[in-house]
Structures are given as C-alpha cells and as structure tokens.
Write a protein that holds these residues in place. Sequence first.
Motif, PDB file in Angstrom:
ATOM      1  N   GLU A  54       0.733  -1.070   0.109  1.00 11.19           N
ATOM      2  CA  GLU A  54       0.018   0.013   0.057  1.00 11.19           C
ATOM      3  C   GLU A  54       0.866   1.224  -0.069  1.00 11.19           C
ATOM      4  O   GLU A  54       0.617   2.378  -0.669  1.00 11.19           O
ATOM      5  CB  GLU A  54      -0.855   0.064   1.170  1.00 11.19           C
ATOM      6  CG  GLU A  54      -2.104   0.889   1.147  1.00 11.19           C
ATOM      7  CD  GLU A  54      -1.669   2.252   1.375  1.00 11.19           C
ATOM      8  OE1 GLU A  54      -2.283   3.291   0.954  1.00 11.19           O
ATOM      9  OE2 GLU A  54      -0.546   2.617   2.241  1.00 11.19           O
ATOM     10  N   ILE A  55       1.681   1.161   0.742  1.00  9.07           N
ATOM     11  CA  ILE A  55       2.860   2.472   0.878  1.00  9.07           C
ATOM     12  C   ILE A  55       3.407   2.620  -0.416  1.00  9.07           C
ATOM     13  O   ILE A  55       3.700   3.654  -0.872  1.00  9.07           O
ATOM     14  CB  ILE A  55       3.990   2.193   1.950  1.00  9.07           C
ATOM     15  CG1 ILE A  55       3.132   2.262   3.261  1.00  9.07           C
ATOM     16  CG2 ILE A  55       4.963   3.275   2.032  1.00  9.07           C
ATOM     17  CD1 ILE A  55       4.049   1.713   4.375  1.00  9.07           C
ATOM     18  N   SER A  56       3.800   1.629  -1.345  1.00  9.23           N
ATOM     19  CA  SER A  56       4.421   1.659  -2.695  1.00  9.23           C
ATOM     20  C   SER A  56       3.242   2.231  -3.449  1.00  9.23           C
ATOM     21  O   SER A  56       2.248   2.402  -3.257  1.00  9.23           O
ATOM     22  CB  SER A  56       4.742   0.342  -2.956  1.00  9.23           C
ATOM     23  OG  SER A  56       3.574  -0.435  -3.741  1.00  9.23           O
ATOM     24  N   GLY A  59      -0.317   1.065  -3.736  1.00 14.11           N
ATOM     25  CA  GLY A  59      -1.516   1.618  -3.180  1.00 14.11           C
ATOM     26  C   GLY A  59      -2.217   3.044  -3.586  1.00 14.11           C
ATOM     27  O   GLY A  59      -3.419   3.217  -3.183  1.00 14.11           O
ATOM     28  N   PRO A  65      -6.281   0.043  -1.123  1.00 13.48           N
ATOM     29  CA  PRO A  65      -6.019   0.202   0.566  1.00 13.48           C
ATOM     30  C   PRO A  65      -7.195  -0.508   1.232  1.00 13.48           C
ATOM     31  O   PRO A  65      -6.727  -1.056   2.158  1.00 13.48           O
ATOM     32  CB  PRO A  65      -6.374   1.730   0.732  1.00 13.48           C
ATOM     33  CG  PRO A  65      -5.624   2.259  -0.548  1.00 13.48           C
ATOM     34  CD  PRO A  65      -6.132   1.176  -1.903  1.00 13.48           C
ATOM     35  N   PHE A 155      -3.610  10.220   0.033  1.00 15.64           N
ATOM     36  CA  PHE A 155      -2.461   9.741   0.789  1.00 15.64           C
ATOM     37  C   PHE A 155      -2.573   9.468   2.121  1.00 15.64           C
ATOM     38  O   PHE A 155      -1.692   9.116   2.932  1.00 15.64           O
ATOM     39  CB  PHE A 155      -1.151  10.810   0.573  1.00 15.64           C
ATOM     40  CG  PHE A 155      -0.680  10.788  -0.894  1.00 15.64           C
ATOM     41  CD1 PHE A 155      -0.373   9.870  -1.744  1.00 15.64           C
ATOM     42  CD2 PHE A 155      -0.902  12.032  -1.335  1.00 15.64           C
ATOM     43  CE1 PHE A 155       0.115  10.075  -2.901  1.00 15.64           C
ATOM     44  CE2 PHE A 155      -0.685  12.205  -2.625  1.00 15.64           C
ATOM     45  CZ  PHE A 155      -0.214  11.408  -3.465  1.00 15.64           C
ATOM     46  N   SER A 157      -4.352   7.339   3.861  1.00 13.34           N
ATOM     47  CA  SER A 157      -4.165   5.818   4.432  1.00 13.34           C
ATOM     48  C   SER A 157      -2.863   5.324   4.746  1.00 13.34           C
ATOM     49  O   SER A 157      -2.834   4.115   5.209  1.00 13.34           O
ATOM     50  CB  SER A 157      -4.922   4.859   3.453  1.00 13.34           C
ATOM     51  OG  SER A 157      -4.467   4.859   2.261  1.00 13.34           O
ATOM     52  N   THR A 158      -1.857   6.111   4.038  1.00 14.77           N
ATOM     53  CA  THR A 158      -0.517   5.644   4.143  1.00 14.77           C
ATOM     54  C   THR A 158       0.108   5.741   5.778  1.00 14.77           C
ATOM     55  O   THR A 158       0.787   4.817   6.006  1.00 14.77           O
ATOM     56  CB  THR A 158       0.385   6.652   3.658  1.00 14.77           C
ATOM     57  OG1 THR A 158       0.057   6.542   2.051  1.00 14.77           O
ATOM     58  CG2 THR A 158       1.877   6.265   3.579  1.00 14.77           C
ATOM     59  N   SER A 162       1.467   2.652   7.486  1.00 10.43           N
ATOM     60  CA  SER A 162       2.950   3.003   8.086  1.00 10.43           C
ATOM     61  C   SER A 162       2.981   2.279   9.455  1.00 10.43           C
ATOM     62  O   SER A 162       3.880   1.772   9.625  1.00 10.43           O
ATOM     63  CB  SER A 162       3.367   4.335   7.831  1.00 10.43           C
ATOM     64  OG  SER A 162       3.412   4.777   6.751  1.00 10.43           O
TER      65      SER A 162
END
Length: 200
Positions: A54-56, A59, A65, A155, A157-158, A162
């Motif tokens: 997801e972070i990539s 995502g 997500p 962004f 949801s990052t 994380s």
Amino acid sequence: MAGARQQKHECLEQVIDGVVGLGEDQDKVSVSDIQDTIGQRSFGPFLFVPALIEISPVGGIPGVPTILALIIALFAVQMLFGRDHFWIPDFLGNRSVRGEKLGKGLNKIRPLVRWLDKISRARLSWATSKGALRLIAVLCVLLATSIPPLELLPFASTVPFSAICLFGLGITTRDGVVVVLGLMVSVGAFVLAGMGLLGG
C-alpha cells in the motif's frame, strides 16, 4: 553478528525479493500467490508485506487500500487467537494486481526496506512478547477499520499502513524499538482517522 544480520536480511529484503519475483514471472499476481510466497514464517511478514504494497505506488490504485486493510484485519484477528496457519477466503485470495506494476512499486521502496534491515536488531524484548503481540493484533484491526474512510483523502491511508508496517517489521526482527515507533505512529493514525470521520 554477521549471521544475525544475514538472518534479518532473509526475513525482510528476501521476502520482498520473493514478491517482486512473482511480478516478474506472472502477468497477474493474486493475494493467494503472495501468501504462498511468504509462507508460514511468522506473524510479521503477513503484516508488513501488505502494508508495504500500500505504501508503494500500487497503493494509489482505487480500492486497493481497502482490500489490503481487509486482508490485514483478517490476519490480525487470526494472530490474536494464536493461529499459526493463516486462512484467507477466496474472494480476497483471488484479487490480483498486474505483476509488472507490483514489481516496480516494491522496487521503488526497496532502499527503505534495506535501510530498516541494517538498523534493526533484537532489543526491548517486552515489546515483542506474546502479550504485546495480542495488543499489536488488536491495534492492527483498529487501524485497518480506519482505512476505508481515509481512502477518500489523498495519501491519508498511508499513515495507518505505516504503523502496521512498523509492527510487522518489529515482530519479524524482534526489534521492540520499531514496535514502539509503530505505537507512536498509530496515535497519529487514529487522530487522522477521527479528523477524516468528522470531516465526512
């Protein structure tokens, strides 16, 4: 020391290598394919691999997500009840992403994984004890439930992902400092989720 570092390398970057390899070999990579590649190593990779995806850039695909949040919540619940073999329903296991996009996305964050690999080591053992693992599982479920509304904010949801990623990395490397950092990021994630819900 070298042996310990090599073991961590196999747990972190080698796991990513396996998933990237799937993307290079297959046009489509399903959730079940990734699960098979990770294997039944420990709880950690089942948390940090979906979070890393997801972070990539992957995502950024709409809906991804939320799907990854469902997967993490499912794994976290099973982790809470002490299962050592994780089950995933077909409707989630069959979801797939383009192999090329998955490989490129993970390769972009490989330097981050490599850096975490170098700095992590076994410390603060209480933060990776069985009792702590249950707390982490509960937090991961709560973080996962905060993700669908956050997907409406760019962004956002990052942040919870994380925190989940840090939990997974900390469990895998037995690094309690990383787990504590995940706890700190979780606080920010819950504040952000509350703002998102109020804003909605």
